[in-house]
Design an enzyme around this catalytic site. Sequence first.
Site, mmCIF file in Angstrom:
data_model
loop_
_atom_site.group_PDB
_atom_site.id
_atom_site.type_symbol
_atom_site.label_atom_id
_atom_site.label_comp_id
_atom_site.label_asym_id
_atom_site.label_seq_id
_atom_site.Cartn_x
_atom_site.Cartn_y
_atom_site.Cartn_z
ATOM 1 N N ALA A 148 0.833 -1.200 0.000
ATOM 2 C CA ALA A 148 0.000 0.000 0.000
ATOM 3 C C ALA A 148 0.868 1.251 0.000
ATOM 4 O O ALA A 148 2.062 1.204 0.290
ATOM 5 C CB ALA A 148 -0.908 -0.006 1.226
ATOM 6 N N GLY A 198 -0.335 -5.754 -0.271
ATOM 7 C CA GLY A 198 -1.275 -5.616 -1.372
ATOM 8 C C GLY A 198 -0.710 -6.069 -2.701
ATOM 9 O O GLY A 198 -1.453 -6.541 -3.573
ATOM 10 N N GLU A 205 -1.217 -9.651 -2.780
ATOM 11 C CA GLU A 205 -2.645 -9.935 -2.914
ATOM 12 C C GLU A 205 -3.110 -9.780 -4.362
ATOM 13 O O GLU A 205 -3.993 -10.515 -4.821
ATOM 14 C CB GLU A 205 -3.444 -9.039 -1.971
ATOM 15 C CG GLU A 205 -3.287 -9.462 -0.507
ATOM 16 C CD GLU A 205 -4.094 -8.617 0.450
ATOM 17 O OE1 GLU A 205 -5.064 -9.145 1.023
ATOM 18 O OE2 GLU A 205 -3.767 -7.437 0.627
ATOM 19 N N GLU A 212 1.374 -7.201 6.934
ATOM 20 C CA GLU A 212 0.383 -6.362 7.617
ATOM 21 C C GLU A 212 0.357 -6.566 9.130
ATOM 22 O O GLU A 212 0.016 -5.642 9.883
ATOM 23 C CB GLU A 212 -1.019 -6.624 7.051
ATOM 24 C CG GLU A 212 -1.231 -6.116 5.643
ATOM 25 C CD GLU A 212 -0.793 -7.092 4.562
ATOM 26 O OE1 GLU A 212 -1.046 -6.832 3.380
ATOM 27 O OE2 GLU A 212 -0.176 -8.123 4.913
#
Length: 698
Positions: A63, A102, A105, A125
């Site tokens: 992120a 992310g 992901e 995270e």
Amino acid sequence: MGSPVSLEIIQNIAILKILNPPVNALSHLVRLNLMSALKDAEKNESVSAIIVMGEGNTFPAGADITEFGTPPKNPVLPLVCDKIEQLNKPVISAMHGTPLGGGLEIALSCHYRLAHPHTKLGLPEVHLGLLPGAGGTQRLPRLIGLPEAFKIAASGMPISAKKAKEIGLIDELIENINDDPISFADKLLSSNKQILRTCDITEHLNETPETNREMSKIRASFAKSHRGQIAPGKIANCIEATLKMPFEKGQELERNTFVELLKTNQSKGLIHAFFAERKSSKIPEVTKAIPRPLNKIGVVGGGTMGSGITIAALNAGIPVTMIERDAESIKKGNDNVEKVYKRDIEKGRLSESAVNDILAQFNTSTDFDSLSQVDMVIEAVFEEMPIKKKVFQILDQVIKPGGVLASNTSYLDINEIATVTSRPSDVIGLHFFSPANIMRLLEIVVPSRVSDDVVATGFSLAKKMRKTPVRAGVCDGFIGNRILNNYGDCAAFMMEDGATPYEIDKAIFEFGYPMGPYQMFDLAGGDIGWATRKRLEPFRNPQSRYVHIADKLCENGWFGQKTGRGFYRYDTGNRRGNEDPAVLEIIEQERQKKGITPRKFSQEEIIQRYIAAMVNEAAEVVREGIALRPSDVDVTKLFGYGFPRYRGGPMKYADTYGLDRILVDLQEFEKEDPIFWKPSSLIEKLVREGNNFDSLNL
């Protein structure tokens, strides 16, 4: 500036490249353009397959941290991932660098995953008190099974591409990040292979006794390694939901849990720590000056600190010359260094040839003239001012013009040390923490006459050594040890007033520290603190309270683990220590001398007083400019003194607890000891203005 996502069509393959340097963070603009490019590729009838990759050094590494704490903007990452997964054309992620969070992901939502062998993949995270919020907890176990998915997500540590291939996280290792994905896509299309949507994979979702046992075992392991933290358990819950819930319901649970964690004080503390660490290297001197060269350094002293500093420099690729006073001492210093590298070989951390290459950059000598050409020398001799001054007088004569003269003192006045040289502008303090080759904190102590480029050089060294630097002004103990002395005194007062050292240690351990203060004093060596107390005795306010208990133990020769006795007894092979009735007897004798009737302290009161003393002195450190900002105090206590990271540091914890409540506590304690508990004027000012410590973190 153009779009952060480019779309290029080669034959029948769409190449989507993300360009948002330096790490291709998934900012709102990136997500917006990625979604648009995906839709364009989907609509284009000439496109049969899509490749997602990162331009520059890495596939998206997570992120955009500048968006932390701001309201999410559409398209949020879960929507982007769902879009990728539901496309009716095969989507291939071609990863290199560090696809984390992310970024990984996105790869999980692709139908096929490729990675360069040097790629590191992970879901970090948990380090922010969160869990993967874009389907990571639902897609990862479908690819690699629940236990492996839990290990990756709950540890937050990246794995190698080779490991990822072994466990089924990636489909193929590739050497050429530009050409090989196209070849893979061509083969895919020519073989008419079906699209493999991760959400539809169920082969690993079998609830068996073996899986349940393995998950329970890993849960217990993380409960121990991440003691007191909420996120690992929540991650396990979401991963285990894949066994019982359809994919969409699992995503909903993940998202709700993510939002729940985001609101916790733990997540706020960890996010604060994340930014505080990055802010600590932003100091005025670094913006005003260019660091001096650091091609070779010298270290004076081959003991625990000197050898640790030497290893830290060698590991950073900097050649080192170590100086000791005689042949026997230099042999011990050499042995100290070699012992660590031998252990690295035994543990498989380094190869023998790599160690030989490192040690080829290491020289030892008993002649100070051997340091004549070093760019920096770091003195690490015994913590006594006359000894350090004598060393600096010699260094002043032998170090070349422009060479930096640094002292690894823990307490002593760098300004006074600098006075014995003809070049105080070259003198700086570099307070390493033991063991210096492992501990990440480095207090860079800035005396009054030092040049800006010397300070910048200290921060440059920290960067090369991968240390976390904190700028500190000159005072006794600088930031960390000055504050330590204050809450150490607070603990001593509670001990004399009725709490046992073991009750205090238990309370501090359960607060989240790796050990209590008396376990720490025993580990460091009681004689260290004793020497400091004796040095400061002439300057002590005769009206201030003083507790003699620790001194009595030292007078008995009980210095802690190294002597087998301190506040605890250490029998053969027992490093945890046992409670010692003889220590309790000494404590009781001291109480009787002062006419103190002991009382009980609850764990809550022990923490309340301990933290109040810590925060009060820390506020004075900030007020006096010894620390540039409150967050620098947090970094110091987090990285050097074991303050639980999920609480953010003492200043963040004080803001969370309430600075007004801290002031009320101090005012209440002040009634019993108006000297020790006098509230910092900075705390009074902030409370009066309705502000907190974070308002000063500019």
